[in-house]
Write a protein that holds these residues in place. Structure first.
Motif, PDB file in Angstrom:
ATOM      1  N   LEU A  30       0.845  -1.203   0.000  1.00  0.00           N
ATOM      2  CA  LEU A  30       0.000   0.000   0.000  1.00  0.00           C
ATOM      3  C   LEU A  30       0.875   1.245   0.000  1.00  0.00           C
ATOM      4  O   LEU A  30       1.879   1.300   0.705  1.00  0.00           O
ATOM      5  CB  LEU A  30      -0.890  -0.020   1.248  1.00  0.00           C
ATOM      6  CG  LEU A  30      -1.756   1.226   1.540  1.00  0.00           C
ATOM      7  CD1 LEU A  30      -3.089   0.806   2.172  1.00  0.00           C
ATOM      8  CD2 LEU A  30      -1.041   2.222   2.450  1.00  0.00           C
ATOM      9  N   THR A  31       0.512   2.219  -0.813  1.00  0.00           N
ATOM     10  CA  THR A  31       1.196   3.500  -0.677  1.00  0.00           C
ATOM     11  C   THR A  31       0.288   4.653  -1.077  1.00  0.00           C
ATOM     12  O   THR A  31      -0.653   4.485  -1.855  1.00  0.00           O
ATOM     13  CB  THR A  31       2.545   3.552  -1.412  1.00  0.00           C
ATOM     14  OG1 THR A  31       3.310   4.634  -0.876  1.00  0.00           O
ATOM     15  CG2 THR A  31       2.410   3.762  -2.902  1.00  0.00           C
ATOM     16  N   GLY A  32       0.575   5.813  -0.493  1.00  0.00           N
ATOM     17  CA  GLY A  32      -0.228   7.010  -0.742  1.00  0.00           C
ATOM     18  C   GLY A  32       0.580   8.065  -1.465  1.00  0.00           C
ATOM     19  O   GLY A  32       1.800   8.145  -1.299  1.00  0.00           O
ATOM     20  N   THR A  67       0.606  12.109  -1.936  1.00  0.00           N
ATOM     21  CA  THR A  67       0.014  13.360  -1.481  1.00  0.00           C
ATOM     22  C   THR A  67      -0.330  14.222  -2.692  1.00  0.00           C
ATOM     23  O   THR A  67       0.504  14.400  -3.584  1.00  0.00           O
ATOM     24  CB  THR A  67       1.005  14.095  -0.566  1.00  0.00           C
ATOM     25  OG1 THR A  67       1.464  13.161   0.406  1.00  0.00           O
ATOM     26  CG2 THR A  67       0.332  15.242   0.158  1.00  0.00           C
ATOM     27  N   PHE A  69      -3.331   5.046  -3.333  1.00  0.00           N
ATOM     28  CA  PHE A  69      -4.390   6.045  -3.133  1.00  0.00           C
ATOM     29  C   PHE A  69      -3.855   7.467  -3.158  1.00  0.00           C
ATOM     30  O   PHE A  69      -2.673   7.727  -2.925  1.00  0.00           O
ATOM     31  CB  PHE A  69      -5.132   5.774  -1.826  1.00  0.00           C
ATOM     32  CG  PHE A  69      -4.306   6.005  -0.600  1.00  0.00           C
ATOM     33  CD1 PHE A  69      -3.470   5.018  -0.113  1.00  0.00           C
ATOM     34  CD2 PHE A  69      -4.363   7.224   0.059  1.00  0.00           C
ATOM     35  CE1 PHE A  69      -2.694   5.244   1.016  1.00  0.00           C
ATOM     36  CE2 PHE A  69      -3.596   7.448   1.186  1.00  0.00           C
ATOM     37  CZ  PHE A  69      -2.758   6.457   1.667  1.00  0.00           C
ATOM     38  N   ALA A  83      -3.662  10.786  -1.407  1.00  0.00           N
ATOM     39  CA  ALA A  83      -3.773  11.210  -0.007  1.00  0.00           C
ATOM     40  C   ALA A  83      -4.188  12.677   0.059  1.00  0.00           C
ATOM     41  O   ALA A  83      -3.387  13.555   0.365  1.00  0.00           O
ATOM     42  CB  ALA A  83      -2.450  10.954   0.716  1.00  0.00           C
ATOM     43  N   HIS A  91      -4.067  14.284   3.527  1.00  0.00           N
ATOM     44  CA  HIS A  91      -2.701  14.693   3.866  1.00  0.00           C
ATOM     45  C   HIS A  91      -2.339  15.991   3.159  1.00  0.00           C
ATOM     46  O   HIS A  91      -1.697  16.864   3.734  1.00  0.00           O
ATOM     47  CB  HIS A  91      -1.693  13.593   3.511  1.00  0.00           C
ATOM     48  CG  HIS A  91      -1.604  12.528   4.561  1.00  0.00           C
ATOM     49  ND1 HIS A  91      -2.161  11.289   4.414  1.00  0.00           N
ATOM     50  CD2 HIS A  91      -1.022  12.538   5.781  1.00  0.00           C
ATOM     51  CE1 HIS A  91      -1.935  10.566   5.508  1.00  0.00           C
ATOM     52  NE2 HIS A  91      -1.240  11.301   6.348  1.00  0.00           N
ATOM     53  N   TYR A 146      -0.389  14.369  11.586  1.00  0.00           N
ATOM     54  CA  TYR A 146      -0.160  13.754  10.280  1.00  0.00           C
ATOM     55  C   TYR A 146       0.205  12.261  10.364  1.00  0.00           C
ATOM     56  O   TYR A 146      -0.367  11.424   9.660  1.00  0.00           O
ATOM     57  CB  TYR A 146       0.942  14.562   9.607  1.00  0.00           C
ATOM     58  CG  TYR A 146       1.275  14.257   8.176  1.00  0.00           C
ATOM     59  CD1 TYR A 146       0.893  15.134   7.156  1.00  0.00           C
ATOM     60  CD2 TYR A 146       2.033  13.144   7.814  1.00  0.00           C
ATOM     61  CE1 TYR A 146       1.237  14.895   5.833  1.00  0.00           C
ATOM     62  CE2 TYR A 146       2.371  12.896   6.500  1.00  0.00           C
ATOM     63  CZ  TYR A 146       1.977  13.777   5.510  1.00  0.00           C
ATOM     64  OH  TYR A 146       2.318  13.538   4.208  1.00  0.00           O
ATOM     65  N   MET A 148      -1.640   8.847   8.703  1.00  0.00           N
ATOM     66  CA  MET A 148      -0.877   7.938   7.849  1.00  0.00           C
ATOM     67  C   MET A 148      -0.924   6.505   8.391  1.00  0.00           C
ATOM     68  O   MET A 148      -1.049   5.538   7.626  1.00  0.00           O
ATOM     69  CB  MET A 148       0.564   8.440   7.713  1.00  0.00           C
ATOM     70  CG  MET A 148       1.351   7.663   6.702  1.00  0.00           C
ATOM     71  SD  MET A 148       2.800   8.625   6.155  1.00  0.00           S
ATOM     72  CE  MET A 148       3.851   7.263   5.651  1.00  0.00           C
ATOM     73  N   ASP A 207      -4.222   5.079   7.351  1.00  0.00           N
ATOM     74  CA  ASP A 207      -4.205   4.679   5.934  1.00  0.00           C
ATOM     75  C   ASP A 207      -3.704   3.258   5.778  1.00  0.00           C
ATOM     76  O   ASP A 207      -4.215   2.472   4.978  1.00  0.00           O
ATOM     77  CB  ASP A 207      -3.206   5.537   5.133  1.00  0.00           C
ATOM     78  CG  ASP A 207      -3.644   6.968   4.947  1.00  0.00           C
ATOM     79  OD1 ASP A 207      -4.853   7.227   4.890  1.00  0.00           O
ATOM     80  OD2 ASP A 207      -2.737   7.835   4.842  1.00  0.00           O
ATOM     81  N   ILE A 208      -2.631   2.992   6.516  1.00  0.00           N
ATOM     82  CA  ILE A 208      -1.911   1.730   6.361  1.00  0.00           C
ATOM     83  C   ILE A 208      -2.633   0.591   7.083  1.00  0.00           C
ATOM     84  O   ILE A 208      -2.862  -0.483   6.529  1.00  0.00           O
ATOM     85  CB  ILE A 208      -0.475   1.894   6.908  1.00  0.00           C
ATOM     86  CG1 ILE A 208       0.273   2.948   6.081  1.00  0.00           C
ATOM     87  CG2 ILE A 208       0.246   0.565   6.948  1.00  0.00           C
ATOM     88  CD1 ILE A 208       1.572   3.427   6.727  1.00  0.00           C
ATOM     89  N   VAL A 233       4.999  -1.220   2.690  1.00  0.00           N
ATOM     90  CA  VAL A 233       4.666   0.154   2.329  1.00  0.00           C
ATOM     91  C   VAL A 233       5.861   0.807   1.635  1.00  0.00           C
ATOM     92  O   VAL A 233       6.833   1.196   2.293  1.00  0.00           O
ATOM     93  CB  VAL A 233       4.253   0.958   3.584  1.00  0.00           C
ATOM     94  CG1 VAL A 233       3.824   2.365   3.202  1.00  0.00           C
ATOM     95  CG2 VAL A 233       3.130   0.242   4.341  1.00  0.00           C
ATOM     96  N   VAL A 259       7.989   3.576   0.367  1.00  0.00           N
ATOM     97  CA  VAL A 259       8.071   5.012   0.678  1.00  0.00           C
ATOM     98  C   VAL A 259       9.493   5.516   0.450  1.00  0.00           C
ATOM     99  O   VAL A 259      10.436   4.727   0.348  1.00  0.00           O
ATOM    100  CB  VAL A 259       7.721   5.313   2.154  1.00  0.00           C
ATOM    101  CG1 VAL A 259       6.231   5.260   2.422  1.00  0.00           C
ATOM    102  CG2 VAL A 259       8.481   4.411   3.109  1.00  0.00           C
ATOM    103  N   GLN A 274      10.050   9.106   4.817  1.00  0.00           N
ATOM    104  CA  GLN A 274       8.811   8.602   5.415  1.00  0.00           C
ATOM    105  C   GLN A 274       9.045   7.413   6.350  1.00  0.00           C
ATOM    106  O   GLN A 274       8.089   6.873   6.912  1.00  0.00           O
ATOM    107  CB  GLN A 274       7.832   8.178   4.310  1.00  0.00           C
ATOM    108  CG  GLN A 274       7.422   9.312   3.391  1.00  0.00           C
ATOM    109  CD  GLN A 274       6.580  10.352   4.112  1.00  0.00           C
ATOM    110  OE1 GLN A 274       5.655  10.024   4.856  1.00  0.00           O
ATOM    111  NE2 GLN A 274       6.924  11.615   3.924  1.00  0.00           N
TER     112      GLN A 274
HETATM  113  N1  TRP Z   1       3.125  10.924   3.698  1.00  0.00           N
HETATM  114  C1  TRP Z   1       3.414  10.294   2.433  1.00  0.00           C
HETATM  115  C2  TRP Z   1       4.345  11.215   1.630  1.00  0.00           C
HETATM  116  O1  TRP Z   1       4.359  12.401   1.847  1.00  0.00           O
HETATM  117  C3  TRP Z   1       2.153  10.040   1.647  1.00  0.00           C
HETATM  118  C4  TRP Z   1       1.282   9.065   2.361  1.00  0.00           C
HETATM  119  C5  TRP Z   1       0.120   9.337   3.002  1.00  0.00           C
HETATM  120  C6  TRP Z   1       1.515   7.680   2.510  1.00  0.00           C
HETATM  121  N2  TRP Z   1      -0.396   8.200   3.551  1.00  0.00           N
HETATM  122  C7  TRP Z   1       0.436   7.172   3.255  1.00  0.00           C
HETATM  123  C8  TRP Z   1       2.541   6.832   2.085  1.00  0.00           C
HETATM  124  C9  TRP Z   1       0.364   5.821   3.620  1.00  0.00           C
HETATM  125  C10 TRP Z   1       2.463   5.485   2.431  1.00  0.00           C
HETATM  126  C11 TRP Z   1       1.380   4.995   3.183  1.00  0.00           C
HETATM  127  O2  TRP Z   1       5.025  10.721   0.770  1.00  0.00           O
END
Ligand code: TRP
Length: 335
Positions: A7-9, A11, A42, A44, A47, A137, A141, A144-145, A153, A155, A159
């Motif tokens: 999983l990864t987000g 922003t 996803f 974010a 965020h 923050y 996060m 999310d995970i 994850v 990153v 992160q």
């Molecule tokens: N904070 C991460 C970034 O700035 C983005 C992010 C938000 C994220 N939620 C997450 C990454 C959950 C991994 C999992 O790059």
């Protein structure tokens, strides 16, 4: 539940650039085709709200980033691709986790500490312009995970601390309420080169040295022509390992192309020619995706539909899982 879950987000601030493409988007798009993992990607946007409070920019960035991932061939049949704010279970879980997260843990977050330090250095109140969003923050996060029981994850290095916090938060919750969460691991891709920007430092919005991913051909060429090199003349040997231009070329090249270019540097290729070849390589890789990107941007309904489908799939996991989490905490019906 035994397959790994990746999983990864992303922003939703700013416009995707070549560094995002090489370092994050391309590897994730490739991984989205892997049938041996469950994957969640996803946008974010909650965020992003911490940094970006301009509604129009927020929409634009979300549109561009979503279109980018789709244009580059994210497998949305296999991977779950959604917008964070379409999954209300995430902010709900955030509050539940907030209630068992130590404030002292958040005090240690690098991003928060850096903001405080900047204020102190500027002679301001330490809390100046620091919102609860910035402070909390890492809990969002973690939610999310943990919401999807992610195991891996991907990153950037910056992160990694947030992942450690997510692990802490999960362990504390599990210890108190029972083993609900799997403990996630950060995956830091060391072999993926950090792409330098036009000035040779890491390509990053904050250094203002990026090359946007979807520049029209002519502008892409111009941007590459502006990458800083030294004043060695054609015919003089050049050191590929000290060259931002070479690193950028290498990030897009096959091993053979890389070896050939290395040789060309040593044999004194002219900078102008090396730049032209770098442009051609990058442009060839992006040309078809760029057409798809333009088409997608012109049809936001299509992108929205993909996100809605993704949210529905995300919620088909999150809704029942959150019900179990609530139950475990005693937030439950009386009869
Ligand atoms: N904070 C991460 C970034 O700035 C983005 C992010 C938000 C994220 N939620 C997450 C990454 C959950 C991994 C999992 O790059």
């Amino acid at each position: 539940m035994s397959k790994p879950t990746v999983l990864t987000g992303i922003t939703t601030t700013g416009t995707p650039h070549l560094g995002n493409y090489v370092g994050a988007i391309k590897p994730c798009v490739q991984a989205s085709h892997d049938e041996n993992v469950n994957s969640y990607y996803f946008l974010a946007d909650y965020h992003a709200l911490v940094k970006n409070q301009d509604p129009e920019r927020m929409r634009q960035s979300t549109l561009e980033i979503a279109a980018t991932w789709l244009a580059l061939g994210l497998d949305t049949k296999r991977a779950v691709f959604y917008r964070q704010s379409d999954v209300p279970e995430i902010p709900e879980l955030t509050w539940i986790l907030t209630c068992s997260t130590a404030k002292g843990l958040m005090n240690r977050a690098h991003a928060y500490k850096a903001a405080v330090q900047e204020n102190v250095d500027a002679g301001e109140d330490p809390d100046y312009a620091i919102t609860m969003g910035l402070f909390s923050y890492p809990v969002l996060m973690a939610a999310d995970i943990l919401m999807f029981n992610a195991t891996h994850v991907p990153v950037g290095k910056d992160q990694v601390q947030h992942l450690e916090m997510a692990r802490d938060i999960a362990q504390r919750f599990n210890h108190h309420y029972g083993e609900l969460f799997r403990i996630p691991e950060a995956v830091v891709e060391d072999h993926v080169a950090v792409l330098p920007g036009k000035d040779g430092r890491k390509m990053s919005k904050s250094y203002n040295n990026t090359i946007p991913l979807w520049l029209p051909e002519k502008q892409l060429r111009k941007a590459i022509m502006r990458i800083v090199t030294n004043s060695l003349e054609p015919g003089e040997p050049k050191a590929p390992d000290d060259s931002a231009l070479f690193s950028i070329f290498a990030a897009f090249a096959s091993p053979e192309q890389r070896a050939d270019m290395r040789k060309a540097y040593q044999e004194g290729i002219a900078w102008g020619q090396a730049k032209q070849q770098t442009f051609e390589l990058i442009n060839d890789e992006l040309i078809l995706a760029r057409e798809r990107y333009e088409a997608l941007i012109a049809e936001p309904e299509h992108i929205e539909q993909a996100l809605q489908d993704g949210a529905e799939r995300a919620r088909s996991f999150a809704t029942p899982f959150l019900a179990r989490i609530r139950e475990a905490t005693g937030i439950r019906k009386l009869a």
